[in-house]
Design a protein around this motif. Structure first.
Motif, PDB file in Angstrom:
ATOM      1  N   GLU A 293      -1.112   5.257   1.028  1.00  7.04           N
ATOM      2  CA  GLU A 293      -1.881   5.105  -0.324  1.00  7.04           C
ATOM      3  C   GLU A 293      -2.018   6.724  -0.694  1.00  7.04           C
TER       4      GLU A 293
ATOM      5  N   GLU B 248       0.215   8.994   0.514  1.00  3.13           N
ATOM      6  CA  GLU B 248       1.475   9.495   0.075  1.00  3.13           C
ATOM      7  C   GLU B 248       1.774   8.902  -1.300  1.00  3.13           C
ATOM      8  N   ARG B 249       1.482   7.761  -1.715  1.00  2.00           N
ATOM      9  CA  ARG B 249       1.842   7.228  -3.060  1.00  2.00           C
ATOM     10  C   ARG B 249       1.134   8.210  -4.072  1.00  2.00           C
ATOM     11  N   ARG B 250      -0.373   8.620  -3.757  1.00  2.00           N
ATOM     12  CA  ARG B 250      -0.703   9.128  -4.634  1.00  2.00           C
ATOM     13  C   ARG B 250      -0.171  10.749  -4.884  1.00  2.00           C
TER      14      ARG B 250
ATOM     15  N   ARG C 224       2.834  11.687  -4.179  1.00  2.00           N
ATOM     16  CA  ARG C 224       4.129  11.470  -4.964  1.00  2.00           C
ATOM     17  C   ARG C 224       3.806  11.238  -6.553  1.00  2.00           C
TER      18      ARG C 224
END
Length: 70
Positions: A33, A35-37, A39
């Protein structure tokens, strides 16, 4: 204001305590999560905070000043 989208957090107040609470909240998120945020934040910034966009907004600001003081 700053767009927080689905990748940021919204602070209720601009206080040290609120910032600390936000950091604690984010620090408990799972790595995928985060990493997603990260990016999503990078992508948003690359799209919305370019030199060209800054130059355009700055130029409009200066033109507005010039018109109001002419």
């Amino acid at each position: 204001g700053v767009e927080e989208g689905d990748f940021g957090i919204k602070l209720k107040e601009n206080t040290i305590e609120e910032i600390q609470a936000g950091v604690k909240q984010i620090s408990t998120l799972p790595t995928p999560e985060l990493e997603r945020r990260s990016r999503a934040t990078w992508s948003y910034a690359r799209e919305h905070y370019t030199r060209e966009k800054f130059a355009q907004v700055y130029r409009e600001f200066v033109e507005t000043l010039e018109k109001s003081h002419a």
